[in-house]
Scaffold this active site. Sequence first.
Site, PDB file in Angstrom:
ATOM      1  N   ASP A  61       0.869  -1.168   0.000  1.00  0.00           N
ATOM      2  CA  ASP A  61       0.000   0.000   0.000  1.00  0.00           C
ATOM      3  C   ASP A  61       0.910   1.222   0.000  1.00  0.00           C
ATOM      4  O   ASP A  61       2.051   1.176   0.454  1.00  0.00           O
ATOM      5  CB  ASP A  61      -0.901  -0.042   1.241  1.00  0.00           C
ATOM      6  CG  ASP A  61      -2.014   0.989   1.146  1.00  0.00           C
ATOM      7  OD1 ASP A  61      -2.127   1.646   0.089  1.00  0.00           O
ATOM      8  OD2 ASP A  61      -2.761   1.128   2.117  1.00  0.00           O
TER       9      ASP A  61
ATOM     10  N   GLY B 121       0.496   4.276   1.368  1.00  0.00           N
ATOM     11  CA  GLY B 121       0.530   5.227   2.468  1.00  0.00           C
ATOM     12  C   GLY B 121      -0.649   6.181   2.436  1.00  0.00           C
ATOM     13  O   GLY B 121      -0.769   7.052   3.286  1.00  0.00           O
TER      14      GLY B 121
ATOM     15  N   PHE C  55      -3.734   5.602   3.130  1.00  0.00           N
ATOM     16  CA  PHE C  55      -4.541   5.447   4.329  1.00  0.00           C
ATOM     17  C   PHE C  55      -3.839   6.083   5.529  1.00  0.00           C
ATOM     18  O   PHE C  55      -4.491   6.612   6.430  1.00  0.00           O
ATOM     19  CB  PHE C  55      -4.833   3.965   4.591  1.00  0.00           C
ATOM     20  CG  PHE C  55      -5.826   3.771   5.686  1.00  0.00           C
ATOM     21  CD1 PHE C  55      -7.161   4.081   5.481  1.00  0.00           C
ATOM     22  CD2 PHE C  55      -5.435   3.300   6.931  1.00  0.00           C
ATOM     23  CE1 PHE C  55      -8.098   3.922   6.499  1.00  0.00           C
ATOM     24  CE2 PHE C  55      -6.366   3.141   7.950  1.00  0.00           C
ATOM     25  CZ  PHE C  55      -7.695   3.448   7.735  1.00  0.00           C
TER      26      PHE C  55
ATOM     27  N   GLY D  53     -11.182   4.114   0.486  1.00  0.00           N
ATOM     28  CA  GLY D  53     -12.108   5.018   1.153  1.00  0.00           C
ATOM     29  C   GLY D  53     -13.391   4.362   1.620  1.00  0.00           C
ATOM     30  O   GLY D  53     -14.351   5.044   1.966  1.00  0.00           O
TER      31      GLY D  53
ATOM     32  N   ASP E 201      -7.814  -7.149   1.930  1.00  0.00           N
ATOM     33  CA  ASP E 201      -6.826  -7.190   3.010  1.00  0.00           C
ATOM     34  C   ASP E 201      -7.484  -6.620   4.239  1.00  0.00           C
ATOM     35  O   ASP E 201      -8.370  -5.760   4.131  1.00  0.00           O
ATOM     36  CB  ASP E 201      -5.596  -6.340   2.682  1.00  0.00           C
ATOM     37  CG  ASP E 201      -5.860  -4.861   2.923  1.00  0.00           C
ATOM     38  OD1 ASP E 201      -6.538  -4.230   2.080  1.00  0.00           O
ATOM     39  OD2 ASP E 201      -5.439  -4.338   3.970  1.00  0.00           O
TER      40      ASP E 201
ATOM     41  N   CYS F 271     -11.624 -27.113  11.218  1.00  0.00           N
ATOM     42  CA  CYS F 271     -10.545 -26.224  10.771  1.00  0.00           C
ATOM     43  C   CYS F 271      -9.258 -27.034  10.731  1.00  0.00           C
ATOM     44  O   CYS F 271      -8.978 -27.841  11.615  1.00  0.00           O
ATOM     45  CB  CYS F 271     -10.402 -25.026  11.706  1.00  0.00           C
ATOM     46  SG  CYS F 271      -9.049 -23.922  11.223  1.00  0.00           S
TER      47      CYS F 271
ATOM     48  N   CYS G 140      -6.151 -25.781  10.750  1.00  0.00           N
ATOM     49  CA  CYS G 140      -4.966 -25.026  11.170  1.00  0.00           C
ATOM     50  C   CYS G 140      -4.246 -25.738  12.329  1.00  0.00           C
ATOM     51  O   CYS G 140      -4.809 -26.603  12.990  1.00  0.00           O
ATOM     52  CB  CYS G 140      -5.327 -23.594  11.557  1.00  0.00           C
ATOM     53  SG  CYS G 140      -5.945 -23.392  13.238  1.00  0.00           S
TER      54      CYS G 140
ATOM     55  N   CYS H  15      -6.141 -25.534  15.719  1.00  0.00           N
ATOM     56  CA  CYS H  15      -7.332 -26.385  15.853  1.00  0.00           C
ATOM     57  C   CYS H  15      -6.992 -27.870  15.822  1.00  0.00           C
ATOM     58  O   CYS H  15      -7.699 -28.672  16.417  1.00  0.00           O
ATOM     59  CB  CYS H  15      -8.350 -26.041  14.776  1.00  0.00           C
ATOM     60  SG  CYS H  15      -9.113 -24.419  15.070  1.00  0.00           S
TER      61      CYS H  15
ATOM     62  N   HIS I 269      -4.956 -19.078  13.728  1.00  0.00           N
ATOM     63  CA  HIS I 269      -6.271 -19.648  13.398  1.00  0.00           C
ATOM     64  C   HIS I 269      -7.131 -18.657  12.616  1.00  0.00           C
ATOM     65  O   HIS I 269      -7.750 -19.011  11.606  1.00  0.00           O
ATOM     66  CB  HIS I 269      -7.025 -20.085  14.649  1.00  0.00           C
ATOM     67  CG  HIS I 269      -8.483 -20.282  14.363  1.00  0.00           C
ATOM     68  ND1 HIS I 269      -8.953 -21.379  13.681  1.00  0.00           N
ATOM     69  CD2 HIS I 269      -9.566 -19.478  14.569  1.00  0.00           C
ATOM     70  CE1 HIS I 269     -10.259 -21.266  13.498  1.00  0.00           C
ATOM     71  NE2 HIS I 269     -10.656 -20.117  14.031  1.00  0.00           N
TER      72      HIS I 269
END
Lengths: 381, 381
Positions: free
Chosen positions: B92, B94, B96, B221, B271, B309, B311, B314, B340
């Site tokens: 990104d 910058g 934001f 935005g 994201d 799950c 992961c 889990c 997780h």
Amino acid sequence: MLEFKVINRDTRTKARAGFMQTDHGTIKTPVFMPVGTRGSVKAVEQRELLEMNAQIILGNTYHLFQRPGVDALQKFGGMHSFISWPRPILTDSGGFQILSLSDLRKLSPDGVEFRSHLDGATYFFTPEKTIEVERQIGADIIMVLDECAPYPAEKEYVSKSIELTHNWAMRCKERFETSQPLYNYNQYLFGIVQGGMYLDMRERSAKELVAADFDGYAIGGLAVGEPAEEMYNVTDFVTAILPEEKPRYLMGVGTPENLLEAIERGIDMFDCVMPTRNGRNAQVFTTEGTINIKNAVYKFEESPLCANCDCYTCKNFSKAYLRHLFNVDEILGLQLASLHNLRFFINLMEQTRLAITEGRFVEFKSENLTRLKNKKIMEEF
Amino acid sequence: MLEFKVINRDTRTKARAGFMQTDHGTIKTPVFMPVGTRGSVKAVEQRELLEMNAQIILGNTYHLFQRPGVDALQKFGGMHSFISWPRPILTDSGGFQILSLSDLRKLSPDGVEFRSHLDGATYFFTPEKTIEVERQIGADIIMVLDECAPYPAEKEYVSKSIELTHNWAMRCKERFETSQPLYNYNQYLFGIVQGGMYLDMRERSAKELVAADFDGYAIGGLAVGEPAEEMYNVTDFVTAILPEEKPRYLMGVGTPENLLEAIERGIDMFDCVMPTRNGRNAQVFTTEGTINIKNAVYKFEESPLCANCDCYTCKNFSKAYLRHLFNVDEILGLQLASLHNLRFFINLMEQTRLAITEGRFVEFKSENLTRLKNKKIMEEF
């Protein structure tokens, strides 16, 4: 009885290599045991402990009793299952907490009253209660309740302290022998030799415990502020009294140098928060001594924390990245440094064991001490 | 030009499944991109991101410019190498941060002056400088410099803001096209549609950017405090203007519900810091809604955070252990919950993609939204 075998003895020192057999696996000694006081080795995952070849980890009876509580631990069939750790566990009894929580506890001949720093509730730990809780937690190796005298301490205080400690040890053993494990595997009980820096007190404590025939013997009350030489002298003196055929555990020790010196004096087992605590403070152990990874000299440094280290951190990341992570307060920095430091200690024990079995412990120790004392000159800039 | 192919289109909505090809690998869409603002996805290791199938991660130009600095990044051959991440990265610009650091920046037609919160130093970011720094960082996908208007904002403010943003986007594109990647792989430039909640502003912004032919289009935005319905309306409106053959990225969004609603409206990329930030605050995403893992109801709970799950958390740990870790402030709790939550978001995108390719997106979305809104009743106790 805990099966423990010494398989190699150094001919020039008291260093020895051995193994002990628990129902959760074999522990090769000398061994460094990562500390997981509250059921987690700080900032390190269980699979990472397996990967770095941690053979056994510690828990603390007093802390685990409070949280998660023995009810939760029992529901899960003990600590191994609760924290998902398949290998051996050792629980300290809380004796050191008696020392460190001195404002929050009251000693009496019958035991110790803790006032919880969480909710002010009081718990009375007798020797019998300690064993009962250690049965509920379910560690493979459990420690007797002891009093760890402060440093320095008057001889009269120490004398009374070891009397109390001995009395508690006998009561722990009695309760241990008249009770059964709650889960489907054996537990073993270690005695703790106290006596401060007084050799005659240490002698009395050690001899009384040896006579009672524990599964193993810890040396407590060291690394509490005394000079290293004094710690080595007491260790040397006590191991001469302890039986050859039982494991010896130096509690709360220490630096890599401390470990090598204590192994030379006949110690088999160690635990210490130093690798993880220092890791969280950007202090990294390397074969050339410790470095502060936040140092600006590492801004562009492409090399790993420690050349030849086989840990995840060293195989994947540069000093520059580690420095950056600490500089911007990323949790990953703590994780990677803790992981490396632990692997450094464990690897040192593995290399030491190999040196003992190959008859070159003295040379190995000497080379390592020389290198470890070489604080990196580049850091001086 | 970035190669992007839509391989399946839902016939009843604007949902689509596709892939894009970068020199660091293929990205299958819809995709959730974990946020590694400062070069680390908080409390998660790079190998864990690979394991959970994170296809691409984010970095932030403004933060990385300050620390570790472009000199360090260049020494390492870019961010991938510096952080040891082999897959794609998006930075990104910058924009934001211009919004969120409003006390520490000054906008001018030529760019934005940041005052560092670290040392008070000022940096002037022109559009050209932004591209230069993004070349030095070396992400696969880089974003133009934009101004993200606050919510709510007067129409007149928004009108000026999109003029500025458009002007900057054109200057970014010009510099991008007249410069080369510094490392041995391609970079791609995305434009950012702004315009606040005003559809006519959004239309103008989108059309101007589309005319300039970027590699992909972000919608900026949004998720700045407006009601979810408004976010969905703007998204729906903008994707209708954006070309079918380019990837669409909804910046900073969002909850699982937000993701499904936005995919229905034609979004491919997301994201958000939510999985890791919430994870660090004991908020855990499950298929039945979010739970606060510190809740006392989990004290004895043997089930994993989320049934089915896959992961590490889990597959190995109970809710009771996670609750305990948070209760005693162990870093491992943050690690396991973050890991997780990220896997939960990534898995949701994988399942969504599968549903799109199998022509059952509408049913999949409806089932999931129903379940996700079911906050666990047991937590009410």
